[in-house]
Write a protein that holds these residues in place. Sequence first.
Motif: not given
Length: 150
Positions: A13-29, A60-72
């Motif tokens: 899943e490519m992390v797009q801005p609409n998937h992100a929280n206020m820190l520009d990383v994928a929202h855990g949900g 556990n969310f060990e590290r963030p997934i920034p906008v533009g990266d993918t969740a593999y």
Amino acid sequence: MTDLIETVVENREMVQPNHANMLDVAHGGNVMKWMDEVGAMSAIRFAGEMCVTAHVNQMNFERPIPVGDTAYITAYVYDAGTSSVKVRLVTERENLQTRERERTTESYFVYVAIDEDKQPTAVPELTVSTDEGERLRQAALDGRNGNGGH
């Protein structure tokens, strides 16, 4: 019978801005939703029946997934009961340009196979017939039991 290797499902899943929280990383949900969907695909592939989520182990969310990266996301069945299907899920952050990956999240979900009447139904026996399948199963069992799964 279904072999463990046949249950492996990988999805991005490519992390797009609409998937992100206020820190520009994928929202855990969103990450949880993606993991649940991929896990269900693996469970359905194994059971040959529709499957519903029954339990989610600690996540556990060990590290963030920034906008533009993918969740593999990788999922596979590592154990099964009468109607229950146990799935290991690993999410990695992947930079498509560099192909760099690092684990961000791991969890274990339990799905229940259901019939047309939405009642629990039997699932096949899980087989493991390859060295890779045995390695994956052992990794899941070790991680599930707190023996260094991540």
